[in-house]
Design a protein around this motif. Sequence first.
Motif, mmCIF file in Angstrom:
data_model
loop_
_atom_site.group_PDB
_atom_site.id
_atom_site.type_symbol
_atom_site.label_atom_id
_atom_site.label_comp_id
_atom_site.label_asym_id
_atom_site.label_seq_id
_atom_site.Cartn_x
_atom_site.Cartn_y
_atom_site.Cartn_z
ATOM 1 N N LEU A 64 -40.543 -6.627 -0.167
ATOM 2 C CA LEU A 64 -40.325 -5.191 -0.008
ATOM 3 C C LEU A 64 -38.890 -4.962 0.432
ATOM 4 C CD1 LEU A 64 -43.608 -4.520 2.030
ATOM 5 C CD2 LEU A 64 -43.322 -4.565 -0.456
ATOM 6 N N LEU B 16 -36.771 -4.890 9.007
ATOM 7 C CA LEU B 16 -37.824 -4.035 9.541
ATOM 8 C C LEU B 16 -37.262 -3.141 10.638
ATOM 9 C CD1 LEU B 16 -40.964 -3.465 9.877
ATOM 10 C CD2 LEU B 16 -40.909 -5.239 11.631
ATOM 11 N N PHE C 10 -41.995 -10.798 8.119
ATOM 12 C CA PHE C 10 -40.751 -10.067 8.329
ATOM 13 C C PHE C 10 -39.601 -11.020 8.596
ATOM 14 C CE2 PHE C 10 -44.382 -7.906 10.383
ATOM 15 C CZ PHE C 10 -44.598 -6.964 9.392
ATOM 16 N N GLU D 102 -45.211 -0.220 -4.616
ATOM 17 C CA GLU D 102 -45.507 -1.475 -3.917
ATOM 18 C C GLU D 102 -47.014 -1.722 -3.865
ATOM 19 O OE1 GLU D 102 -41.568 -1.354 -0.990
ATOM 20 O OE2 GLU D 102 -43.404 -0.308 -0.430
ATOM 21 N N THR E 238 -35.121 -3.065 1.337
ATOM 22 C CA THR E 238 -34.740 -2.180 2.436
ATOM 23 C C THR E 238 -35.024 -0.731 2.069
ATOM 24 O OG1 THR E 238 -32.473 -1.895 1.658
ATOM 25 C CG2 THR E 238 -32.924 -3.806 3.053
ATOM 26 N N ASP E 239 -35.124 0.146 3.083
ATOM 27 C CA ASP E 239 -35.572 1.513 2.818
ATOM 28 C C ASP E 239 -34.474 2.571 2.901
ATOM 29 O OD1 ASP E 239 -35.119 1.685 5.533
ATOM 30 O OD2 ASP E 239 -37.236 1.821 6.070
ATOM 31 N N ARG F 180 -41.034 -8.687 4.110
ATOM 32 C CA ARG F 180 -40.072 -7.593 4.241
ATOM 33 C C ARG F 180 -38.867 -8.155 4.980
ATOM 34 N NH1 ARG F 180 -40.498 -2.171 3.861
ATOM 35 N NH2 ARG F 180 -42.752 -2.018 4.188
ATOM 36 N N ASP G 19 -45.201 -2.259 11.121
ATOM 37 C CA ASP G 19 -45.015 -1.955 9.705
ATOM 38 C C ASP G 19 -46.347 -1.475 9.142
ATOM 39 O OD1 ASP G 19 -44.741 -1.957 6.927
ATOM 40 O OD2 ASP G 19 -43.297 -3.581 6.961
#
Length: 695
Positions: free
Chosen positions: A106, A41, A66, A20, A108-109, A38, A46
Amino acid sequence: MTRSVYVTGIDRGDGRQVVELGIMELLTRQTGRVGVYRPLLHDGPDRLFELLKARYRLDQDPSTAFGMEYQEASAILAEKGTDELVSQLVDRYHRAARAYEVMLVLGTDYAATSLPDELALNARLANELGAVVIPVVGGTRQTAESVRAETRNAYRAYESLGCEVVAMVVNRVAAEDRETIAERLAARLPVPCYVLPDDKSLAAPTVAQITRELGGEVLLGDEAGLARDALDFVFGGAHLPNFLNALTPGCLVVTPGDRSDLVVGALAAHTSGTPPIAGVLLTLNERPAPHILTMAARLAPGTPVVSVAGNSFPTAAELFSLQSRLNSATPRKLETALGLFERHVATGELRDLLSVARSERVTPMMFEHELLEQARSERRRVVLPEGTEERVLRAADVVLRRGVCDLTLLGDTQAVRKKAADLGVDISGAEIVDPAVSPLRERFAEYYAKARAHKGMTVELANDVVTDVNYFGTLMVQEGLADGMVSGSVHSTAATIRPAFEIIKTRPDAAIVSSVFFMCLADKVLVYGDCAVNPDPDAEQLADIAVQSAATAAAFGVEPRIAMLSYSTGTSGSGADVDKVRKATEIVRARHPELLIEGPIQYDAAVDADVAATKLPDSEVAGRATVLIFPDLNTGNNTYKAVQRSAGAVAVGPVLQGLRKPVNDLSRGALVQDIVTTVAITAIQAQAQSRPQAR
């Protein structure tokens, strides 16, 4: 319509922040209007957005960056379904995107989100946003074959869901597997796949982070010491000789606080550079006696000694669970991450795949990015004579991490290494040369004595002269052992450039050595000359400065349109000062008819289209000038400083021009980034001078 790039993954732990950050770097080279979004979140700030906002000087309101928190998303998903969730996230994206030319999205994680099928959600969002997609696959602790299979499956998954996948990135693979994985994926995937090796330092926590997480108390150490990465942990329990043999570069020594022998031994090893350590962590809430701490402070100033309450075993368990994340408090990690990305990603190819049109605006950051990229394209070696100066060492660390060029540092070898260790910077990739003991000293003395024999120089005298770091560095450049030199952070301009005048001398096509500043305004770059070298050039010299400055501008991507500045525009004024500028303009026109030049012209008529329309309506330069030549040093130096301070411009320079080989002078107030930029400029000048047409 705003172009968007969606970076996503397939699972957690892929180190996606490196990618990123690298893509943000690419986007900001093309346009100054990049936004971040993003969709989902976690609760709390962040850190990555804060990093991007600070590093790339984003003017984006955080509230627009966000979509919503995961908890809210789960509730919407449960009550109203996927379509409603996606609709709200897309609406919020478009509200943010209106203000930007490009959006970096960005994904999802995959970290404790309680969302079903996150991959499909990321794919749906990317499609609804009209974004191109770059999936990232993590390779930590996986075999080469499993990484290849997972990457192919990830491509098929996103492609089957309708995504426009433009490239794949595999991150954190074992270094020894990188080439094999890259070769096999290149044959199996229809899009480019970039493979990045794991870099231990990116995951290594800093001493400051360890102190914070373990609730430690700092007994000794400064900010630079606390910023060091703990690359390894060495637990003290053995006798001192065996303990010293176990130390590794960048390790954090963990020992009970009553083992003063190990504390002193570790700090002594650091001071000698065998090896430099990150610091010392004392357990059991025990502390050495005050006289031991006093000795430790003198032995290794700045090196952190931290005390924690727990015993060694639970402390070890906590240490091994810590991992660092990129944020604005870890600038060295950022440079490491960018260097890793730029070494292993074909950035030119990826930039084209992202299809981001280059903006006509050129921001200071875009210009600085372009310099680093251009310097990196043809690697050169730059010598830095001030090898023990803190700012120079910090700049060297950045240059090496980013792969801008090769470096030679001058100074006592032990002193340079110790200073670097104390600062916690990595200069292991640089060559260190001590002029006093170098085998080159005799060779350089003979060369200098011969070159200056007409001034009465002898080999005996020259033997002392060449130990001066600026003379030694200049001779390295002259003899082809370095391609350029940058000095002046602690030396005067005269001390920096006098050796160049004596040894390197001017190019055949240059009458004098002069300088320019690149003035990076909010939306464009102007070239100012000469603001640093020649006090009162005559018409011939002024013409030479104009021609050289135009060539320098062109070499750095600024289309030269030359304005010869005066207090009068056109034929409206007279007098010796105006006549000098008028004559210089005529000389340039006669000798270089291909150059666009106007003069004499006032500053406002040179840069303001409305004023130009009144004073010189038919001029190709007036109102559009990019190269501004001042009639004397007094005017030029004061003007560049006035613009720098009043308009908030970034002044890059002075950049010397007219020498046979590049030597550049720093301001004694130069910041680390100024030094990095000047090193890049010097490398680019060396590239240009190595080409046949530059000779």
